[in-house]
Design a protein around this motif. Structure first.
Motif, PDB file in Angstrom:
ATOM      1  N   LYS A 187       0.836  -1.189   0.000  1.00 61.71           N
ATOM      2  CA  LYS A 187       0.000   0.000   0.000  1.00 61.71           C
ATOM      3  C   LYS A 187       0.875   1.245   0.000  1.00 61.71           C
ATOM      4  N   ARG A 188       0.434   2.251  -0.719  1.00 66.22           N
ATOM      5  CA  ARG A 188       1.068   3.571  -0.660  1.00 66.22           C
ATOM      6  C   ARG A 188       0.016   4.548  -0.148  1.00 66.22           C
ATOM      7  N   VAL A 189       0.364   5.291   0.879  1.00 65.87           N
ATOM      8  CA  VAL A 189      -0.597   6.248   1.438  1.00 65.87           C
ATOM      9  C   VAL A 189      -0.113   7.660   1.102  1.00 65.87           C
ATOM     10  N   TYR A 190      -0.995   8.440   0.524  1.00 60.57           N
ATOM     11  CA  TYR A 190      -0.649   9.799   0.106  1.00 60.57           C
ATOM     12  C   TYR A 190      -1.300  10.825   1.044  1.00 60.57           C
ATOM     13  N   PHE A 191      -0.596  11.898   1.280  1.00 59.97           N
ATOM     14  CA  PHE A 191      -1.141  12.996   2.084  1.00 59.97           C
ATOM     15  C   PHE A 191      -0.877  14.291   1.339  1.00 59.97           C
ATOM     16  N   SER A 192      -1.892  15.142   1.254  1.00 60.93           N
ATOM     17  CA  SER A 192      -1.597  16.497   0.781  1.00 60.93           C
ATOM     18  C   SER A 192      -1.632  17.388   2.013  1.00 60.93           C
ATOM     19  N   VAL A 193      -0.501  18.015   2.287  1.00 63.70           N
ATOM     20  CA  VAL A 193      -0.382  18.803   3.516  1.00 63.70           C
ATOM     21  C   VAL A 193      -0.060  20.261   3.198  1.00 63.70           C
ATOM     22  N   LEU A 194      -0.686  21.127   3.943  1.00 62.94           N
ATOM     23  CA  LEU A 194      -0.452  22.565   3.800  1.00 62.94           C
ATOM     24  C   LEU A 194       0.501  23.012   4.898  1.00 62.94           C
ATOM     25  N   THR A 195       1.580  23.660   4.501  1.00 61.38           N
ATOM     26  CA  THR A 195       2.511  24.154   5.522  1.00 61.38           C
ATOM     27  C   THR A 195       2.362  25.662   5.689  1.00 61.38           C
ATOM     28  N   ASP A 196       1.811  26.295   4.687  1.00 60.78           N
ATOM     29  CA  ASP A 196       1.542  27.732   4.786  1.00 60.78           C
ATOM     30  C   ASP A 196       0.396  28.043   3.826  1.00 60.78           C
ATOM     31  N   GLN A 197       0.189  29.291   3.559  1.00 66.53           N
ATOM     32  CA  GLN A 197      -0.954  29.682   2.741  1.00 66.53           C
ATOM     33  C   GLN A 197      -0.698  29.549   1.241  1.00 66.53           C
ATOM     34  N   SER A 198       0.541  29.212   0.874  1.00 67.96           N
ATOM     35  CA  SER A 198       0.803  29.199  -0.571  1.00 67.96           C
ATOM     36  C   SER A 198       1.450  27.914  -1.082  1.00 67.96           C
ATOM     37  N   ASN A 199       1.775  26.981  -0.202  1.00 70.70           N
ATOM     38  CA  ASN A 199       2.412  25.747  -0.685  1.00 70.70           C
ATOM     39  C   ASN A 199       1.704  24.508  -0.147  1.00 70.70           C
ATOM     40  N   LEU A 200       1.489  23.576  -1.054  1.00 66.54           N
ATOM     41  CA  LEU A 200       0.876  22.309  -0.671  1.00 66.54           C
ATOM     42  C   LEU A 200       1.828  21.188  -1.095  1.00 66.54           C
ATOM     43  N   TYR A 201       2.161  20.315  -0.161  1.00 69.33           N
ATOM     44  CA  TYR A 201       3.128  19.248  -0.425  1.00 69.33           C
ATOM     45  C   TYR A 201       2.396  17.910  -0.461  1.00 69.33           C
ATOM     46  N   GLU A 202       2.718  17.126  -1.478  1.00 69.68           N
ATOM     47  CA  GLU A 202       2.119  15.793  -1.553  1.00 69.68           C
ATOM     48  C   GLU A 202       3.156  14.775  -1.096  1.00 69.68           C
ATOM     49  N   LEU A 203       2.894  14.168   0.050  1.00 73.08           N
ATOM     50  CA  LEU A 203       3.808  13.179   0.617  1.00 73.08           C
ATOM     51  C   LEU A 203       3.248  11.781   0.388  1.00 73.08           C
ATOM     52  N   CYS A 204       4.154  10.808   0.216  1.00 77.38           N
ATOM     53  CA  CYS A 204       3.714   9.424   0.022  1.00 77.38           C
ATOM     54  C   CYS A 204       4.492   8.509   0.967  1.00 77.38           C
ATOM     55  N   PHE A 205       3.765   7.659   1.659  1.00 71.92           N
ATOM     56  CA  PHE A 205       4.395   6.661   2.528  1.00 71.92           C
ATOM     57  C   PHE A 205       4.242   5.295   1.869  1.00 71.92           C
ATOM     58  N   HIS A 206       5.377   4.651   1.570  1.00 72.44           N
ATOM     59  CA  HIS A 206       5.356   3.361   0.881  1.00 72.44           C
ATOM     60  C   HIS A 206       5.539   2.251   1.907  1.00 72.44           C
ATOM     61  N   THR A 207       4.570   1.348   1.995  1.00 69.79           N
ATOM     62  CA  THR A 207       4.663   0.305   3.027  1.00 69.79           C
ATOM     63  C   THR A 207       5.667  -0.798   2.661  1.00 69.79           C
ATOM     64  N   ARG A 208       6.192  -0.776   1.429  1.00 66.87           N
ATOM     65  CA  ARG A 208       7.192  -1.801   1.066  1.00 66.87           C
ATOM     66  C   ARG A 208       8.484  -1.597   1.851  1.00 66.87           C
ATOM     67  N   ASN A 209       8.921  -0.337   1.933  1.00 64.13           N
ATOM     68  CA  ASN A 209      10.201  -0.073   2.595  1.00 64.13           C
ATOM     69  C   ASN A 209      10.057   0.954   3.732  1.00 64.13           C
ATOM     70  N   PHE A 210       8.825   1.289   4.063  1.00 61.52           N
ATOM     71  CA  PHE A 210       8.554   2.281   5.111  1.00 61.52           C
ATOM     72  C   PHE A 210       9.266   3.600   4.830  1.00 61.52           C
ATOM     73  N   GLN A 211       9.317   3.942   3.567  1.00 63.46           N
ATOM     74  CA  GLN A 211      10.015   5.151   3.135  1.00 63.46           C
ATOM     75  C   GLN A 211       8.991   6.236   2.775  1.00 63.46           C
ATOM     76  N   TRP A 212       9.316   7.468   3.130  1.00 61.25           N
ATOM     77  CA  TRP A 212       8.482   8.604   2.744  1.00 61.25           C
ATOM     78  C   TRP A 212       9.089   9.297   1.528  1.00 61.25           C
ATOM     79  N   CYS A 213       8.215   9.826   0.702  1.00 64.27           N
ATOM     80  CA  CYS A 213       8.690  10.509  -0.509  1.00 64.27           C
ATOM     81  C   CYS A 213       7.872  11.794  -0.693  1.00 64.27           C
ATOM     82  N   LEU A 214       8.568  12.856  -1.100  1.00 63.49           N
ATOM     83  CA  LEU A 214       7.854  14.080  -1.475  1.00 63.49           C
ATOM     84  C   LEU A 214       7.570  13.963  -2.964  1.00 63.49           C
ATOM     85  N   VAL A 215       6.312  13.770  -3.300  1.00 62.83           N
ATOM     86  CA  VAL A 215       5.948  13.498  -4.704  1.00 62.83           C
ATOM     87  C   VAL A 215       5.974  14.790  -5.521  1.00 62.83           C
TER      88      VAL A 215
END
Lengths: 82, 395
Positions: free
Chosen positions: A49-77
């Motif tokens: 499974k890959r779990v994606y999150f769209s997170v807001l850190t401020d009013q102008s940037n949105l980051y799409e993060l992905c957590f891959h359950t194969r290697n428990f690695q996070w990636c900024l997509v």
């Protein structure tokens, strides 16, 4: 504007009510603290499974993060700049 | 039949709405979801904010950019939409097990026998908005035809109920294009005959409609009267697939036979893996080729024995490809046709693993790897050598 990144990032995450949630992430030596998780969704690569999150850190940037359950690695997509 | 109560639930501008939910910066802005490649593909969906500019699904992205230079063009993300579609489906199933998944963003719910379907529909809309952030338009009617037409009468976020006794009154003034199954071509043919609305259509005798439109004439005759006895196709009653395939559209025109061969192997590998995973065999192969500046050409052949072997699929597709004199391509697709279940047609079961032929063992091992790590884990060497094409898939 969408900027494709695809780089591994370090993430400090918590489990709230059994749900994974990124709290802080570090990318290119800078630390970002997500203020709001706008949305999350998931898909599969093979049986992992890959779990994606769209997170807001401020009013102008949105980051799409992905957590891959194969290697428990996070990636900024990608980053969406308003 | 008048006892039936059918809901048609249509997620409003589904793909674009999902993009707006997952990216709050896009909320209230004109969003255009584009098929890949981003600059050479077609518009897959447009948000309600983009539609007044004339942007609509099926339009080339370049044309949409001219109409809406300040629009937000985002690439299509099918896994994300499937995730939200599955969430919607789980909400529908909480209400009733009698659900027909009509498409990724449309369902029919059978609420026959439910005391207050309007109240149920209001509750459904509230639950969907709360759990997913999406809005849906719902039509309630005595059959699927009327429910579907009703959901289209008030969009987005609408709710329309048409009682059986109101059906003719509601349908009468509507243009015939509103009828599911009447496309622009049939509508134009009807218009040429002076038939513009459902009322006009209802004036035409059955024999005449049969004469003009053959079998479809009868459907039109009953549709004009709001009559539709089509049963629900519930989730566990889906008809067997007759064909399955994939297409790739190229970023740049593809000119070499070697590159085409690599694409054929790539698609065949994917198809073979899917057929084996789903216990299906293809009884024939269809090749679809899209030349630059021309209409798509299809060629097909029956196989001597049904197969899920990607080598047979690839070789057959390549033979079909060689029969044409294609020079510049903008896309290529392969379909397995005359599909049958491999459960019924299993060749010979092997008692001992060492009796299994080497090629079959290899394919099984590769399938296990693909199932575990994803389809990209093993690719034909040919595809590693060829760097002539870059494309995006569909299907």
């Amino acid at each position: 504007m969408i900027e494709e990144i695809g780089e591994d990032v370090k993430v400090l995450a918590s489990f709230v009510n059994g749900k994974l949630q990124p709290v802080i992430f570090k990318w290119r030596n800078r630390t970002y603290q997500p203020l709001t998780i706008a949305s999350s969704w998931s898909d599969y690569e093979g049986q992992f499974k890959r779990v994606y999150f769209s997170v807001l850190t401020d009013q102008s940037n949105l980051y799409e993060l992905c957590f891959h359950t194969r290697n428990f690695q996070w990636c900024l997509v990608r980053i969406h700049h308003d | 039949m008048t006892d039936r109560v059918i809901l048609h639930v249509d997620a409003d501008a589904f793909f674009a709405s999902v993009e707006q939910i997952t990216n709050p910066f896009l909320k209230g802005k004109p969003v255009v979801v584009c098929g890949l490649p981003l600059e050479h593909g077609v518009v897959t969906a447009a948000s309600y904010e983009a539609r007044p500019y004339g942007v609509k699904a099926g339009m080339p992205v370049a044309q949409a950019r001219k109409l809406l230079p300040d629009g937000y063009f985002v690439p299509v993300n099918i896994p994300k939409y499937l995730f939200f579609s599955t969430r919607l489906l789980s909400i529908y199933l909480q209400m009733t097990p009698r659900v027909e998944a009509y498409s990724v963003d449309e369902v029919f719910l059978d609420l026959s026998g439910v005391a207050d379907p309007w109240k149920q529909a209001v509750e459904l809309k509230r639950q969907i908005a709360q759990e997913t952030g999406l809005t849906v338009s719902i039509g309630i009617g005595p059959n699927k035809l009327i429910a579907k037409i009703a959901s289209d009468l008030d969009k987005p976020d609408g709710l329309t109920m048409v009682l059986p006794e109101q059906a003719l009154q509601v349908l009468g003034p509507l243009p015939v294009e509103r009828c599911p199954g009447i496309g622009p071509k049939t509508a134009a043919n009807l218009k040429a005959l002076g038939i513009v609305t459902f009322s006009d259509l209802a004036q035409v005798p059955l024999a005449k409609l049969r004469w003009w439109f053959g079998k479809n004439g009868e459907k039109l005759y009953w549709a004009a009267r709001g009559v539709d006895e089509t049963p629900m196709v519930l989730l566990d009653q889906l008809p067997p697939l007759k064909s399955k395939g994939h297409e790739i559209t190229f970023d740049q025109p593809m000119r070499s036979v070697e590159a085409a061969q690599a694409v054929i192997w790539e698609i065949s590998g994917r198809l073979g893996f899917e057929f084996r995973s789903q216990q299906r065999l293809a009884g024939g192969i269809r090749l679809k080729v899209k030349p630059v500046g021309g209409k798509a050409v299809t060629r097909q052949t029956r196989l001597l024995a049904a197969t899920a072997d990607e080598r047979v699929i690839a070789k057959t597709a390549f033979q079909l490809f060689r029969q044409g004199n294609f020079t510049e391509l903008r896309g290529l697709g392969i379909y397995g046709i005359y599909l049958v279940s491999s459960v019924k047609d299993q060749n010979q079961l092997h008692l001992f693993p060492e009796d299994i032929p080497g090629e079959e063992r290899l394919q099984t091992a590769i399938d296990h790897l693909k199932q575990k790590y994803g389809e990209g884990i093993v690719v034909p060497a040919l595809n590693l050598l060829s760097s002539d094409f870059k494309g995006s898939g569909k299907g």
